[in-house]
Scaffold this active site. Structure first.
Site, PDB file in Angstrom:
ATOM      1  N   MET A   1     -48.995  67.579  42.901  1.00  0.00           N
ATOM      2  CA  MET A   1     -48.511  68.810  43.232  1.00  0.00           C
ATOM      3  C   MET A   1     -48.760  69.882  42.556  1.00  0.00           C
ATOM      4  O   MET A   1     -48.644  69.563  41.050  1.00  0.00           O
ATOM      5  CB  MET A   1     -47.140  68.690  43.408  1.00  0.00           C
ATOM      6  CG  MET A   1     -46.654  67.550  44.538  1.00  0.00           C
ATOM      7  SD  MET A   1     -44.899  67.708  44.641  1.00  0.00           S
ATOM      8  CE  MET A   1     -44.606  66.028  45.380  1.00  0.00           C
TER       9      MET A   1
ATOM     10  N   HIS B   1     -49.245  55.112  45.789  1.00  0.00           N
ATOM     11  CA  HIS B   1     -49.131  56.683  46.047  1.00  0.00           C
ATOM     12  C   HIS B   1     -48.904  57.601  44.857  1.00  0.00           C
ATOM     13  O   HIS B   1     -47.783  57.688  44.260  1.00  0.00           O
ATOM     14  CB  HIS B   1     -48.279  56.798  47.468  1.00  0.00           C
ATOM     15  CG  HIS B   1     -48.274  57.923  48.020  1.00  0.00           C
ATOM     16  ND1 HIS B   1     -49.155  58.450  49.130  1.00  0.00           N
ATOM     17  CD2 HIS B   1     -47.671  59.147  47.801  1.00  0.00           C
ATOM     18  CE1 HIS B   1     -49.242  59.667  49.437  1.00  0.00           C
ATOM     19  NE2 HIS B   1     -47.973  60.092  48.613  1.00  0.00           N
TER      20      HIS B   1
ATOM     21  N   ASP C   1     -45.144  59.386  55.584  1.00  0.00           N
ATOM     22  CA  ASP C   1     -44.768  59.756  54.328  1.00  0.00           C
ATOM     23  C   ASP C   1     -43.504  60.658  54.224  1.00  0.00           C
ATOM     24  O   ASP C   1     -43.557  61.706  54.712  1.00  0.00           O
ATOM     25  CB  ASP C   1     -45.942  60.382  53.384  1.00  0.00           C
ATOM     26  CG  ASP C   1     -45.578  60.699  51.861  1.00  0.00           C
ATOM     27  OD1 ASP C   1     -44.492  60.088  51.555  1.00  0.00           O
ATOM     28  OD2 ASP C   1     -46.360  61.338  51.353  1.00  0.00           O
TER      29      ASP C   1
ATOM     30  N   MET D   1     -51.229  67.926  46.992  1.00  0.00           N
ATOM     31  CA  MET D   1     -50.385  68.913  47.500  1.00  0.00           C
ATOM     32  C   MET D   1     -50.937  70.037  46.850  1.00  0.00           C
ATOM     33  O   MET D   1     -50.010  70.712  45.771  1.00  0.00           O
ATOM     34  CB  MET D   1     -49.226  68.448  47.485  1.00  0.00           C
ATOM     35  CG  MET D   1     -48.743  67.532  48.521  1.00  0.00           C
ATOM     36  SD  MET D   1     -47.203  66.798  48.480  1.00  0.00           S
ATOM     37  CE  MET D   1     -47.988  65.334  47.421  1.00  0.00           C
TER      38      MET D   1
ATOM     39  N   ASP E   1     -48.509  61.523  44.089  1.00  0.00           N
ATOM     40  CA  ASP E   1     -48.294  62.945  44.630  1.00  0.00           C
ATOM     41  C   ASP E   1     -48.838  63.749  43.501  1.00  0.00           C
ATOM     42  O   ASP E   1     -47.853  64.143  42.756  1.00  0.00           O
ATOM     43  CB  ASP E   1     -46.590  62.912  44.885  1.00  0.00           C
ATOM     44  CG  ASP E   1     -46.540  62.090  46.358  1.00  0.00           C
ATOM     45  OD1 ASP E   1     -47.086  62.286  47.187  1.00  0.00           O
ATOM     46  OD2 ASP E   1     -45.355  61.411  46.229  1.00  0.00           O
TER      47      ASP E   1
ATOM     48  N   SER F   1     -44.563  55.392  46.325  1.00  0.00           N
ATOM     49  CA  SER F   1     -44.836  56.640  45.647  1.00  0.00           C
ATOM     50  C   SER F   1     -44.104  56.739  44.331  1.00  0.00           C
ATOM     51  O   SER F   1     -42.830  56.874  44.401  1.00  0.00           O
ATOM     52  CB  SER F   1     -44.281  57.522  46.626  1.00  0.00           C
ATOM     53  OG  SER F   1     -43.965  59.081  46.155  1.00  0.00           O
TER      54      SER F   1
ATOM     55  N   HIS G   1     -52.473  61.934  46.936  1.00  0.00           N
ATOM     56  CA  HIS G   1     -52.022  62.697  48.034  1.00  0.00           C
ATOM     57  C   HIS G   1     -52.056  64.199  47.458  1.00  0.00           C
ATOM     58  O   HIS G   1     -51.180  64.486  46.415  1.00  0.00           O
ATOM     59  CB  HIS G   1     -50.718  62.346  48.536  1.00  0.00           C
ATOM     60  CG  HIS G   1     -49.939  63.370  49.432  1.00  0.00           C
ATOM     61  ND1 HIS G   1     -48.659  63.211  49.673  1.00  0.00           N
ATOM     62  CD2 HIS G   1     -50.454  64.314  50.086  1.00  0.00           C
ATOM     63  CE1 HIS G   1     -48.527  64.004  50.753  1.00  0.00           C
ATOM     64  NE2 HIS G   1     -49.451  64.743  50.771  1.00  0.00           N
TER      65      HIS G   1
ATOM     66  N   MET H   1     -46.512  63.725  57.575  1.00  0.00           N
ATOM     67  CA  MET H   1     -45.531  64.132  56.771  1.00  0.00           C
ATOM     68  C   MET H   1     -44.276  64.180  57.337  1.00  0.00           C
ATOM     69  O   MET H   1     -44.113  64.917  58.466  1.00  0.00           O
ATOM     70  CB  MET H   1     -45.632  65.299  55.940  1.00  0.00           C
ATOM     71  CG  MET H   1     -46.539  65.510  55.150  1.00  0.00           C
ATOM     72  SD  MET H   1     -46.567  64.364  53.706  1.00  0.00           S
ATOM     73  CE  MET H   1     -44.846  64.784  52.995  1.00  0.00           C
TER      74      MET H   1
HETATM   75  C1  DX5 Z   1     -43.213  64.344  49.384  1.00  0.00           C
HETATM   76  C2  DX5 Z   1     -44.081  63.063  48.714  1.00  0.00           C
HETATM   77  C3  DX5 Z   1     -43.784  61.850  49.213  1.00  0.00           C
HETATM   78  C4  DX5 Z   1     -42.396  61.275  48.656  1.00  0.00           C
HETATM   79  C5  DX5 Z   1     -41.808  60.086  49.357  1.00  0.00           C
HETATM   80  O1  DX5 Z   1     -43.728  65.413  48.921  1.00  0.00           O
HETATM   81  O2  DX5 Z   1     -45.455  63.392  49.475  1.00  0.00           O
HETATM   82  O3  DX5 Z   1     -44.549  61.014  48.807  1.00  0.00           O
HETATM   83  O4  DX5 Z   1     -42.652  61.138  47.198  1.00  0.00           O
HETATM   84  O5  DX5 Z   1     -40.681  59.786  48.583  1.00  0.00           O
HETATM   85  P1  DX5 Z   1     -39.443  59.360  49.679  1.00  0.00           P
HETATM   86  O6  DX5 Z   1     -39.882  58.174  50.188  1.00  0.00           O
HETATM   87  O7  DX5 Z   1     -38.510  59.271  48.426  1.00  0.00           O
HETATM   88  O8  DX5 Z   1     -39.160  60.395  50.648  1.00  0.00           O
HETATM   89 ZN    ZN Z   2     -47.001  61.856  49.410  1.00  0.00          ZN
END
Ligand code: DX5
Ligand code: ZN
Length: 213
Positions: free
Chosen positions: A35, A31, A173, A66, A33, A7, A64, A135
């Site tokens: 958001m 990955h 995750d 969000m 993220d 990530s 991913h 999650m």
């Molecule tokens: C959280 C993300 C994860 C996060 C994981 O909202 O979806 O992918 O970046 O990071 P770590 O492993 O540091 O919790």
């Molecule tokens: Zn994620």
């Protein structure tokens, strides 16, 4: 074989290219993220960053989502060439339509759910997806603590898979690190998504070797 997904939220973004190249030999996937500041209390990457990541690596990319309106983004992500799209069950009344759209584009479709969302919300869609992402933190940020109760969800998903002969992958995750990784794998995870656990890990090579076997 266990897979590692990095990530990039936890990477040093001022050196994104070298960060990706540094961890590339030890991982299987990037990955991303995405958001929107509505579904989660943080804003992160959009299409230009995805373009930049694609220029840095040939590894598969998991988007991913969000965001409160995943239907606004699926088409564009498909066009930009991601390899997997992960959608939150909480974010659409048209999950089946979205999953079908992704699968018709020959891209992997994963469904995910927040720690507070029960597994049985997946009942109608689980046979249509390539994977389920559990999650193990509340989405929004890297570097949070693993929520231990998520282990029950992972185990239950694995049980269902055996019992009903399904072949979805189980991805986890959030908050995975060298200390809890064994427990997460034992519970039934196939894919480990890690931010801090990869980008801030001095022993990444050893960890990756041990779990890729
Ligand atoms: C959280 C993300 C994860 C996060 C994981 O909202 O979806 O992918 O970046 O990071 P770590 O492993 O540091 O919790
Ligand atoms: Zn994620």
């Amino acid at each position: 074989m266990i897979k590692f997904s990095a990530s990039i939220l936890a990477a040093d973004l001022s050196n994104l290219k070298s960060e990706i190249q540094r961890v590339e030999p030890f991982i299987d996937e990037i990955h991303l993220d995405i958001m929107d500041g509505h579904f989660v209390p943080n804003l992160t990457f959009a299409y230009p960053i995805l373009d930049a990541v694609k220029k840095c690596t040939n590894l598969p990319i998991d988007a991913h989502l969000m965001v409160t309106n995943p239907e606004f983004h699926v088409e564009k992500l498909i066009k930009l060439g991601v390899d997997k799209i992960t959608i939150h069950i909480e974010t659409s009344n048209h999950i089946h339509k979205l999953i079908t759209q992704i699968k018709n584009a020959d891209i992997q479709a994963f469904i995910t759910l927040n720690p507070g969302t029960p597994l049985n919300t997946l009942e109608e869609i689980i046979s249509d997806v390539d994977g389920v992402l559990i999650m193990s933190v509340n989405p929004g940020f890297s570097g949070q603590k693993f929520i231990a109760k998520s282990l029950e969800k992972i185990k239950k998903l694995k049980e269902w898979k055996m019992k009903y002969g399904m072949d979805y992958l189980i991805s986890v995750d959030g908050g995975i690190n060298s200390e809890n990784i064994q427990t997460v794998v034992n519970a039934g995870a196939d894919i480990l998504i890690m931010g801090y656990g990869i980008f801030k890990n001095e022993q990444l090579e050893d960890l990756s070797k041990a779990y890729r076997k």
